[in-house]
Write a protein that holds these residues in place. Structure first.
Motif, PDB file in Angstrom:
ATOM      1  N   ASN A  98      71.963  -0.189 -75.429  1.00 23.70           N
ATOM      2  CA  ASN A  98      71.917   0.948 -76.598  1.00 23.70           C
ATOM      3  C   ASN A  98      71.343   2.262 -75.572  1.00 23.70           C
ATOM      4  O   ASN A  98      71.713   3.027 -75.575  1.00 23.70           O
ATOM      5  CB  ASN A  98      70.363   0.801 -76.800  1.00 23.70           C
ATOM      6  CG  ASN A  98      70.756  -0.348 -78.022  1.00 23.70           C
ATOM      7  OD1 ASN A  98      71.730  -0.376 -78.696  1.00 23.70           O
ATOM      8  ND2 ASN A  98      69.530  -1.212 -78.657  1.00 23.70           N
ATOM      9  N   ARG A 154      74.580   3.352 -73.887  1.00 23.38           N
ATOM     10  CA  ARG A 154      74.979   4.767 -75.156  1.00 23.38           C
ATOM     11  C   ARG A 154      74.434   5.871 -75.522  1.00 23.38           C
ATOM     12  O   ARG A 154      74.854   6.615 -75.855  1.00 23.38           O
ATOM     13  CB  ARG A 154      75.172   3.343 -76.500  1.00 23.38           C
ATOM     14  CG  ARG A 154      75.963   2.503 -77.392  1.00 23.38           C
ATOM     15  CD  ARG A 154      75.570   1.758 -78.836  1.00 23.38           C
ATOM     16  NE  ARG A 154      76.530   0.943 -79.005  1.00 23.38           N
ATOM     17  CZ  ARG A 154      75.661   0.298 -78.972  1.00 23.38           C
ATOM     18  NH1 ARG A 154      74.372   0.434 -80.127  1.00 23.38           N
ATOM     19  NH2 ARG A 154      76.261  -1.145 -79.617  1.00 23.38           N
ATOM     20  N   SER A 155      73.144   6.200 -74.785  1.00 24.37           N
ATOM     21  CA  SER A 155      72.648   7.320 -75.151  1.00 24.37           C
ATOM     22  C   SER A 155      72.861   8.161 -74.391  1.00 24.37           C
ATOM     23  O   SER A 155      73.289   9.437 -74.149  1.00 24.37           O
ATOM     24  CB  SER A 155      70.677   6.849 -75.433  1.00 24.37           C
ATOM     25  OG  SER A 155      70.527   6.283 -74.319  1.00 24.37           O
TER      26      SER A 155
END
Length: 92
Positions: A24, A27-28
């Protein structure tokens, strides 16, 4: 991982959700076009995922593979090796 914040030696046993958190976060970071950092984070996540057979890990590895394949075509350093590792983890 920054120089000021270090992961403890027993991080794998203490952080069962580390791969998901790393994916996660990667991804950011990738959305901010910080490719070298996201490649490093995804690499750590794949290291933890390797050898663990679960549908979630396969799904995340396929996503990493698809993304890094696009980056590889753009010439992003490190994307080719990570794409290959992600494909291997996805096959497990």
């Amino acid at each position: 991982m920054s120089a000021t914040r270090r992961r403890p030696d027993n991080w794998r046993s203490r952080c069962g959700s580390w791969p998901k958190a790393a994916v996660n976060l990667a991804r950011s970071v990738a959305a901010q076009r910080r490719y070298d950092e996201s490649i490093a984070l995804w690499g750590e996540a794949l290291t933890v995922m390797d050898g663990v057979a679960s549908e979630r890990n396969r799904r995340e590895a396929k996503t990493i593979h698809a993304t890094t394949t696009r980056w590889m075509r753009r010439g992003i350093p490190g994307a080719a090796g990570l794409s290959q590792r992600a494909a291997e983890v996805a096959r497990t």
